[in-house]
Scaffold this motif. Structure first.
Motif, PDB file in Angstrom:
ATOM      1  N   GLU A   1     151.316  82.722  40.686  1.00 57.12           N
ATOM      2  CA  GLU A   1     150.372  82.499  41.780  1.00 57.12           C
ATOM      3  C   GLU A   1     150.798  83.251  43.022  1.00 57.12           C
ATOM      4  N   ALA A   2     152.085  83.174  43.358  1.00 55.48           N
ATOM      5  CA  ALA A   2     152.571  83.880  44.546  1.00 55.48           C
ATOM      6  C   ALA A   2     152.430  85.383  44.370  1.00 55.48           C
ATOM      7  N   GLU A   3     152.715  85.888  43.162  1.00 60.19           N
ATOM      8  CA  GLU A   3     152.601  87.325  42.917  1.00 60.19           C
ATOM      9  C   GLU A   3     151.164  87.792  43.018  1.00 60.19           C
ATOM     10  N   GLU A   4     150.244  87.016  42.454  1.00 59.68           N
ATOM     11  CA  GLU A   4     148.834  87.396  42.517  1.00 59.68           C
ATOM     12  C   GLU A   4     148.331  87.419  43.958  1.00 59.68           C
ATOM     13  N   ARG A   5     148.735  86.415  44.740  1.00 61.29           N
ATOM     14  CA  ARG A   5     148.305  86.377  46.141  1.00 61.29           C
ATOM     15  C   ARG A   5     148.907  87.534  46.921  1.00 61.29           C
ATOM     16  N   ALA A   6     150.164  87.873  46.615  1.00 65.41           N
ATOM     17  CA  ALA A   6     150.790  89.003  47.290  1.00 65.41           C
ATOM     18  C   ALA A   6     150.126  90.308  46.874  1.00 65.41           C
ATOM     19  N   ALA A   7     149.781  90.420  45.581  1.00 73.01           N
ATOM     20  CA  ALA A   7     149.159  91.649  45.084  1.00 73.01           C
ATOM     21  C   ALA A   7     147.815  91.902  45.748  1.00 73.01           C
ATOM     22  N   THR A   8     147.066  90.836  46.049  1.00 71.74           N
ATOM     23  CA  THR A   8     145.763  91.014  46.700  1.00 71.74           C
ATOM     24  C   THR A   8     145.915  91.579  48.110  1.00 71.74           C
ATOM     25  N   ARG A   9     147.122  91.435  48.686  1.00 71.91           N
ATOM     26  CA  ARG A   9     147.371  91.996  50.020  1.00 71.91           C
ATOM     27  C   ARG A   9     147.976  93.397  49.938  1.00 71.91           C
ATOM     28  N   GLY A  10     148.086  93.928  48.708  1.00 68.48           N
ATOM     29  CA  GLY A  10     148.627  95.273  48.562  1.00 68.48           C
ATOM     30  C   GLY A  10     150.132  95.338  48.448  1.00 68.48           C
ATOM     31  N   VAL A  11     150.793  94.200  48.240  1.00 65.38           N
ATOM     32  CA  VAL A  11     152.251  94.180  48.068  1.00 65.38           C
ATOM     33  C   VAL A  11     152.592  94.714  46.679  1.00 65.38           C
ATOM     34  N   THR A  12     153.524  95.660  46.586  1.00 68.78           N
ATOM     35  CA  THR A  12     153.936  96.209  45.301  1.00 68.78           C
ATOM     36  C   THR A  12     155.169  95.480  44.784  1.00 68.78           C
ATOM     37  N   TYR A  13     155.330  95.478  43.470  1.00 69.95           N
ATOM     38  CA  TYR A  13     156.463  94.813  42.835  1.00 69.95           C
ATOM     39  C   TYR A  13     157.218  95.799  41.957  1.00 69.95           C
ATOM     40  N   ARG A  14     158.559  95.812  42.100  1.00 75.90           N
ATOM     41  CA  ARG A  14     159.447  96.510  41.170  1.00 75.90           C
ATOM     42  C   ARG A  14     160.405  95.473  40.611  1.00 75.90           C
ATOM     43  N   VAL A  15     160.373  95.287  39.309  1.00 80.26           N
ATOM     44  CA  VAL A  15     161.126  94.214  38.681  1.00 80.26           C
ATOM     45  C   VAL A  15     161.973  94.764  37.538  1.00 80.26           C
ATOM     46  N   VAL A  16     163.234  94.375  37.502  1.00 77.52           N
ATOM     47  CA  VAL A  16     164.114  94.706  36.387  1.00 77.52           C
ATOM     48  C   VAL A  16     164.446  93.403  35.680  1.00 77.52           C
ATOM     49  N   VAL A  17     164.207  93.347  34.371  1.00 73.64           N
ATOM     50  CA  VAL A  17     164.470  92.130  33.613  1.00 73.64           C
ATOM     51  C   VAL A  17     165.598  92.368  32.618  1.00 73.64           C
ATOM     52  N   GLU A  18     166.333  91.311  32.345  1.00 70.81           N
ATOM     53  CA  GLU A  18     167.373  91.365  31.325  1.00 70.81           C
ATOM     54  C   GLU A  18     166.695  91.391  29.949  1.00 70.81           C
ATOM     55  N   ARG A  19     167.285  92.104  28.996  1.00 77.31           N
ATOM     56  CA  ARG A  19     166.670  92.252  27.689  1.00 77.31           C
ATOM     57  C   ARG A  19     166.350  90.905  27.053  1.00 77.31           C
ATOM     58  N   GLU A  20     167.148  89.890  27.330  1.00 73.99           N
ATOM     59  CA  GLU A  20     166.926  88.562  26.758  1.00 73.99           C
ATOM     60  C   GLU A  20     165.542  88.018  27.084  1.00 73.99           C
ATOM     61  N   VAL A  21     164.980  88.435  28.248  1.00 74.47           N
ATOM     62  CA  VAL A  21     163.652  87.964  28.647  1.00 74.47           C
ATOM     63  C   VAL A  21     162.614  88.341  27.604  1.00 74.47           C
ATOM     64  N   LEU A  22     162.781  89.509  26.958  1.00 76.97           N
ATOM     65  CA  LEU A  22     161.806  89.980  25.983  1.00 76.97           C
ATOM     66  C   LEU A  22     161.738  89.090  24.753  1.00 76.97           C
ATOM     67  N   THR A  23     162.827  88.401  24.436  1.00 77.48           N
ATOM     68  CA  THR A  23     162.873  87.581  23.226  1.00 77.48           C
ATOM     69  C   THR A  23     162.586  86.110  23.500  1.00 77.48           C
ATOM     70  N   MET A  24     162.405  85.745  24.756  1.00 75.99           N
ATOM     71  CA  MET A  24     162.148  84.350  25.095  1.00 75.99           C
ATOM     72  C   MET A  24     160.682  84.008  24.850  1.00 75.99           C
ATOM     73  N   PRO A  25     160.368  82.750  24.525  1.00 80.23           N
ATOM     74  CA  PRO A  25     158.968  82.358  24.327  1.00 80.23           C
ATOM     75  C   PRO A  25     158.119  82.695  25.547  1.00 80.23           C
ATOM     76  N   GLY A  26     157.053  83.417  25.322  1.00 83.79           N
ATOM     77  CA  GLY A  26     156.163  83.788  26.412  1.00 83.79           C
ATOM     78  C   GLY A  26     156.650  84.957  27.242  1.00 83.79           C
ATOM     79  N   GLY A  27     157.817  85.490  26.914  1.00 83.82           N
ATOM     80  CA  GLY A  27     158.366  86.583  27.722  1.00 83.82           C
ATOM     81  C   GLY A  27     157.498  87.818  27.709  1.00 83.82           C
ATOM     82  N   ILE A  28     157.087  88.266  26.520  1.00 81.65           N
ATOM     83  CA  ILE A  28     156.243  89.447  26.405  1.00 81.65           C
ATOM     84  C   ILE A  28     154.898  89.215  27.079  1.00 81.65           C
ATOM     85  N   THR A  29     154.345  88.011  26.913  1.00 77.94           N
ATOM     86  CA  THR A  29     153.045  87.696  27.529  1.00 77.94           C
ATOM     87  C   THR A  29     153.124  87.784  29.050  1.00 77.94           C
ATOM     88  N   GLU A  30     154.185  87.209  29.642  1.00 75.90           N
ATOM     89  CA  GLU A  30     154.330  87.243  31.095  1.00 75.90           C
ATOM     90  C   GLU A  30     154.533  88.663  31.603  1.00 75.90           C
TER      91      GLU A  30
END
Length: 333
Positions: free
Chosen positions: A151-180
């Motif tokens: 919710e916070a990211e979506e609200r920030a994105a509507t104001r033109g805020v950009t996001y750069r995110v680095v995730v640990e590889r483990e995030v990819l294997t967690m439930p819902g990780g790929i979906t998020e």
């Protein structure tokens, strides 16, 4: 729906009923609202104070609704004026704060936030207060600082805020990780992957950062760092991790998936290649993308034949050379 102009749910329901009827006795309205008559009368008195209802001059105990176009319009105008005054007060307070903090004392450069709810609330505030960019390092099992708040990211994105995110590889294997992560890419966020993350971190507009203060198992606590040499170090840490991370490409990621010629790799090929380069096994890739293991292996073999290479290591180098995946090595100002 009318809560923004000061009506609670009961008052809104009563006003809507009165508008539908035009006029009504308290007894009839109470029956329609399934409320005791005293409570109905109190609700009508409240509507009367707001100029939305009035007692009929022709019959005692009968109430009529004020025209919505006029009555609600007046409340909206009042609400806008109050909001403008609040915005002006906020701007004056912000200017006063900047003036007072032009040369902050050393002890004012950091905040210690303790408790799960307080940490979460400060994390959301950090994102909602950003005006240009939010950078984040995300661990598979966060200690204090979460890596995403939809919710916070979506609200920030509507104001033109950009996001750069680095995730640990483990995030990819967690439930819902790929979906998020697919949803994040769909919002236009840039996402990269590393094998191990040195720490959790969020930096907003290069002027405020948040990092965990306690270890795993302890009560969540975080350190909020204001403009200082420590903030510059944390920002430098993010940039170093960002430069060494692998870009992530997933279906539905908008600009994250590049267009290719008919003879080149398709979107699924790029997803597989991106996850493999992120360090996932064939079996893990198949599971995350809902593909058969043989399908993944067949596609990898096809990519190797297309690239004219005999090993997966060579395929990785070829992927960078041909622009199938990209690593931005440019230094940011």
């Amino acid at each position: 729906m009318l809560g923004a102009i000061g009506l609670d749910e009961r008052q809104e329901t009563a006003y809507r009923a009165l508008v539908a009827l035009g006029a009504a006795e308290i007894t009839d309205l109470a029956h329609r609202l399934a409320l005791p008559e005293p409570e109905t009368e109190r609700t009508l008195r409240r509507l009367e104070q707001q100029g939305l209802a009035a007692q009929s001059s022709a019959r005692t105990g009968r109430w009529v609704a004020a025209p919505p176009g006029i009555a609600l319009g007046a409340l909206l105008t009042q609400q806008r004026q109050e909001l403008e005054q609040a915005e002006l007060a906020a701007a004056l307070l912000a200017e006063e704060y900047r003036a007072e903090s032009a040369e902050p004392a050393v002890h004012d450069l950091v905040e210690v936030v303790t408790g799960a709810s307080a940490v979460t609330r400060r994390f959301v505030q950090l994102q909602l207060g950003a005006t240009e960019e939010v950078c984040a390092l995300v661990r598979g099992r966060p200690i204090a600082v979460r890596g995403a708040d939809d919710e916070a990211e979506e609200r920030a994105a509507t104001r033109g805020v950009t996001y750069r995110v680095v995730v640990e590889r483990e995030v990819l294997t967690m439930p819902g990780g790929i979906t998020e992560l697919t949803a994040a890419l769909g919002r236009g966020e840039q996402v990269r992957v590393v094998d191990r993350m040195p720490t959790e971190l969020v930096v907003a507009d290069r002027s405020l950062a948040m990092a965990p203060l306690t270890g795993r198992g302890a009560e969540p606590a975080a350190l909020v760092v204001h403009a200082s040499g420590l903030l510059e170090s944390l920002t430098g840490l993010f940039e170093a991790v960002w430069r060494d991370a692998l870009p992530l490409r997933l279906g539905g990621g908008g600009d994250a998936v590049i267009a290719t010629a008919a003879a080149g790799p398709d979107t699924t090929d790029l997803e597989i290649l991106s996850l493999l380069l992120a360090g996932m096994t064939d079996a893990s890739v198949a599971k995350q993308l809902d593909l058969g293991l043989r399908t993944v292996q067949r596609r990898v073999k096809g990519l190797m034949e297309l690239a004219g290479v005999s090993t997966r290591l060579q395929l990785g180098w070829h992927a960078y050379a041909k622009g199938w995946v990209a690593r931005d090595l440019r230094e940011r100002p």
